[in-house]
Each structure stands twice: as structure tokens, then as C-alpha cells.
Design an enzyme around this catalytic site. Structure first.
Site, PDB file in Angstrom:
ATOM      1  N   GLY A 169       0.767  -1.314   0.225  1.00  0.00           N
ATOM      2  CA  GLY A 169      -0.069  -0.018  -0.192  1.00  0.00           C
ATOM      3  C   GLY A 169       0.929   1.298  -0.046  1.00  0.00           C
ATOM      4  O   GLY A 169       2.159   1.393  -0.105  1.00  0.00           O
ATOM      5  N   ASN A 170       0.215   2.385   0.241  1.00  0.00           N
ATOM      6  CA  ASN A 170       0.948   3.634   0.375  1.00  0.00           C
ATOM      7  C   ASN A 170       0.061   4.386   1.482  1.00  0.00           C
ATOM      8  O   ASN A 170      -0.760   4.248   1.943  1.00  0.00           O
ATOM      9  CB  ASN A 170       1.036   4.326  -1.060  1.00  0.00           C
ATOM     10  CG  ASN A 170      -0.172   4.661  -1.578  1.00  0.00           C
ATOM     11  OD1 ASN A 170      -0.921   5.573  -1.201  1.00  0.00           O
ATOM     12  ND2 ASN A 170      -0.692   3.990  -2.665  1.00  0.00           N
ATOM     13  N   ARG A 171       0.924   5.804   1.435  1.00  0.00           N
ATOM     14  CA  ARG A 171       0.409   6.688   2.668  1.00  0.00           C
ATOM     15  C   ARG A 171      -0.693   7.474   2.251  1.00  0.00           C
ATOM     16  O   ARG A 171      -0.782   8.600   2.997  1.00  0.00           O
ATOM     17  CB  ARG A 171       1.649   7.304   3.248  1.00  0.00           C
ATOM     18  CG  ARG A 171       2.749   6.298   3.781  1.00  0.00           C
ATOM     19  CD  ARG A 171       3.808   6.802   4.444  1.00  0.00           C
ATOM     20  NE  ARG A 171       3.446   7.962   5.486  1.00  0.00           N
ATOM     21  CZ  ARG A 171       4.098   8.957   5.976  1.00  0.00           C
ATOM     22  NH1 ARG A 171       5.516   9.183   5.355  1.00  0.00           N
ATOM     23  NH2 ARG A 171       3.835   9.791   6.729  1.00  0.00           N
ATOM     24  N   SER A 172      -1.049   7.561   1.049  1.00  0.00           N
ATOM     25  CA  SER A 172      -2.320   8.525   0.769  1.00  0.00           C
ATOM     26  C   SER A 172      -3.410   8.300   1.680  1.00  0.00           C
ATOM     27  O   SER A 172      -3.840   7.359   2.018  1.00  0.00           O
ATOM     28  CB  SER A 172      -2.574   8.291  -0.523  1.00  0.00           C
ATOM     29  OG  SER A 172      -3.832   9.006  -1.051  1.00  0.00           O
TER      30      SER A 172
END
Ligand code: C5P
Length: 366
Positions: A169-172
Site C-alpha cells: 500500500g501507500n500513505r495516501s
């Protein structure tokens, strides 16, 4: 048209002096003009701000015990209520049921803001800022610059599954995408947000389609953008995904190194949407970069707008904890030729407003 309770906060002489109009709360003044019926028929829009829990309850059951509630019963124009109360009162099932009843009748009940309330407490229940209320008023009167336009905004970060319990995933956080969706709705647009793992409430008046992975988002964006005037790709779409999703959880084996994970490219949704752009459609991309300085950020942004072929690009430096999960941002807005249209430092709502003004200008030119 203050209620008896409103006059306990601000007296009638203040209302009369500031508005230049007489102030009545009951139905027994100027009876010859039948104000309890004539005002509702005359108005283009009725706004109740702040609307207390008591007012919502009276309106929901159709009580007519003062001039305001009589007017609500006779109004044929749009009605907009802006609730303000303590969090417990707002979240109480009785209030929520009243809100649902009012909305089912076509009354627009604005979601209250979250923040400091009249005591030391804070939470949902705060009256939205006057400029936000004013923007809603413009939207309801369909006078907003995006009135009649269909806007699709992607938001949040995709998660690419590795096995049944793990993902890349990512931090958005989705805050910027939701701010754009909310402001576009305030500007009169019909808005759909295609949402990947966003933990904050969907703005009122905005439709939502959930899309958890890049593949889901590609499908959802193709469908949603087919008849859209504006497409804004705010989402942080994973560039890569594991080549295969393991059917069972990857196990650690004593003494053995973990199996390597092979990644494959995801489709670039923005590029695909640009390839299928409808005549007149405005497409906006985002570039979240970690650049050593402003010049380097601009260079990366110019390169990206040229490669992606979008009409507008928002470039921000997301390094150093400056952007992810925060309410503030700093970004450059570029047009398709790489010219900087704006350098915005402020809240994500400020950036959304500036961006949507640039979008509206482009729509008007087409
Ligand atoms: O190439 P990069 O990921 O930096 O591009 C960012 C822009 O492209 C964003 O607007 C993002 O939503 C979009 N994007 C996309 N599909 C991908 C990766 C990024 O639409 N697979």
C-alpha cells in the site's frame, strides 16, 4: 427570521439594525400580510443556520408553532438546513432519524463541521464556516461555476494484495481527493468520487464508488468517466503489484529465507483515460514527488505533464512529512504545456478551490 431561542443569543434590535428589516418570530404580527404563508411562497431559498436539534425535530414532524416552522411548511423553494449542536445531540438516534426524514423529503441538511463547539468540547456538530455555507447556497441555487457539470475524482491509495492478509500500500489519506470532491459539489457539480481505502467520511452530496486495487480503479474510472466533463486523478495508484496473489498466507519457515516477491507493472490509468478523452473533457493528474528543491520539482512536473498528456497537473513535494495525512499542502498547478498557473500554500480545500477554478476556466474555453 429568528426563533425565540435565537433571540436569547442575539436580540431583535441587532437583527433589525443590521438587516434593515423588521424582525418577527411569531405568526401574530402583520397578520394582514399573512406572513406565515406568504414568506415561504415568496422565497427563492430558505436557509436555517444554525439549525438546532429542536428545530430539526420540529421540522421533521411538521410542527407549525412559530413563523419559521410555518415558513418551512409553506416553502416551495429549496430548503437548506445547517445543523449546529453538541456532538452527543447530533449523533443521537433521534436527531439522525429526523435528519434522514428531512433529507428523504428533498431538504438539504448539511453535514456539520468537526471542531471546537461552544464549550471546551470538540467534535462533529460545529456550524460550517460562513464561506462554506455560502458556497452551498450558490450550489443549491445552481449558480456555481461547475453547475450542470459531471466531475469524477479518484482518491486514496490502492492496496495490491500479496496473500489473504497482506498487501502493498501507500500513505495516501484521501484528504486531498475528498476536499476536491466537496469543493466541486459546492461549485454546483454532480460529483462521483472513486475511492480507495479512505478513512474519512464522504462529503455530503457526493456519490461514492469503492475501488480497492489499481485494477478495480481502472474499471471504475472507465465507467464513471465515460460521460464526465472533468476527470481528476488524485488517487495514489500503485505502480506495481505482486505478479500473483498467494491463495494462502505466506508462512515463515525456520532457517529459510523468505520467498522473493516479483512485481509487475499496473496499467497507468491516467494515461489510459487521456487516450479515451471525450471531446471537451478536462483531465487532471497529480504528481507526488520527493524533490530536493523547487526547481527540481518543477522539472519533474513538466516531464510528467508531457508524458501523461493531461490538461492540468498538480505537483507537490510529499517528502518530510509535509503532506500525507495532513490538512495543509503546498503545490504547483501546471497547464498541459508546463506553464505554472498557481503556487498554492494552504489547506487542501484552498488547493481544491484554486484547481477547480482553473478547471472551470478550461471548460468555459471549450
Ligand atoms: O507516474 P506517477 O505515479 O507519478 O503519476 C501520478 C499520476 O498518475 C496521478 O494522477 C495518479 O493518479 C496517476 N496514476 C495512474 N495510474 C497509475 C499510476 C499513477 O492513473 N498506475
Amino acid at each position: 427570521m429568528p426563533t425565540e431561542s435565537a433571540l436569547k443569543f442575539v436580540g431583535a434590535p441587532t437583527w433589525e439594525a443590521l438587516s434593515g428589516h423588521p424582525v418577527h418570530t411569531g405568526v401574530w404580527d402583520d397578520v394582514n400580510q399573512v406572513p406565515h404563508v406568504s414568506l415561504g411562497r415568496w422565497a427563492d431559498l430558505v436557509v436555517v443556520a444554525p439549525a438546532t436539534a429542536n428545530l430539526l425535530a420540529r421540522a421533521a414532524v411538521g410542527l407549525a408553532d412559530d413563523l419559521l416552522t410555518n415558513t418551512l411548511l409553506t416553502a416551495t423553494c429549496p430548503v437548506l438546513l445547517a445543523p449546529a449542536m453538541h456532538t452527543e445531540m447530533w449523533l443521537h438516534p433521534a436527531t439522525q432519524a429526523n435528519v434522514a426524514t428531512l433529507r428523504s423529503r428533498g431538504i438539504e441538511v448539511i453535514e456539520p463541521a468537526v471542531g471546537r463547539l461552544t464549550g471546551a468540547d470538540s467534535g462533529p456538530g460545529r456550524l460550517p464556516e460562513p464561506e462554506d455555507l455560502f458556497a452551498r447556497v450558490l450550489a443549491v441555487l445552481a449558480a456555481g461555476p461547475l453547475a450542470g457539470r459531471r466531475v469524477i475524482v479518484s482518491a486514496g491509495g490502492t492496496r495490491e494484495p500479496l496473500d489473504p492478509v497482506r498487501y502493498l500500500g501507500n500513505r495516501s489519506s484521501g484528504r486531498q481527493g475528498y476536499a476536491i470532491a466537496e469543493v466541486a459539489a459546492d461549485m454546483g457539480a454532480d460529483v462521483t468520487v472513486v475511492s480507495a481505502h479512505v478513512g474519512i467520511p464522504v462529503p455530503h452530496g457526493v456519490d461514492v464508488v469503492e475501488a480497492g486495487t489499481a485494477a478495480d480503479m481502472l474499471d471504475a474510472m472507465h465507467t464513471a468517466s465515460a460521460d464526465a466533463d472533468v476527470v481528476i486523478m488524485t488517487a495514489a495508484v500503485a505502480d506495481f503489484r505482486p505478479d500473483a496473489v498467494r491463495e494462502s498466507k505466506i508462512k515463515k519457515v525456520d532457517g529459510a529465507d523468505p520467498e522473493p516477491i516479483t512485481l509487475v507493472r499496473n496499467p497507468d490509468i491516467l494515461v489510459e483515460l487521456v487516450g479515451r478523452r471525450r471531446p471537451g473533457q478536462v483531465i487532471v493528474g497529480f504528481a507526488a514527488e520527493t524533490a530536493p528543491d523547487e526547481g527540481a520539482l518543477l522539472e519533474l512536473a513538466r516531464d510528467k505533464v508531457a508524458r501523461k498528456g493531461c490538461d492540468l497537473l498538480v505537483a507537490n513535494d510529499v517528502g518530510g512529512e509535509r503532506v500525507f495525512g495532513r490538512d495543509t499542502t503546498r503545490a504547483l498547478i501546471l497547464d498541459g504545456s508546463g506553464t505554472v498557473l498557481a503556487d498554492v500554500a494552504g489547506t487542501k480545500v484552498d488547493l481544491a478551490r484554486r484547481l477547480l477554478e482553473a478547471v472551470a476556466d478550461r471548460l468555459d474555453d471549450r
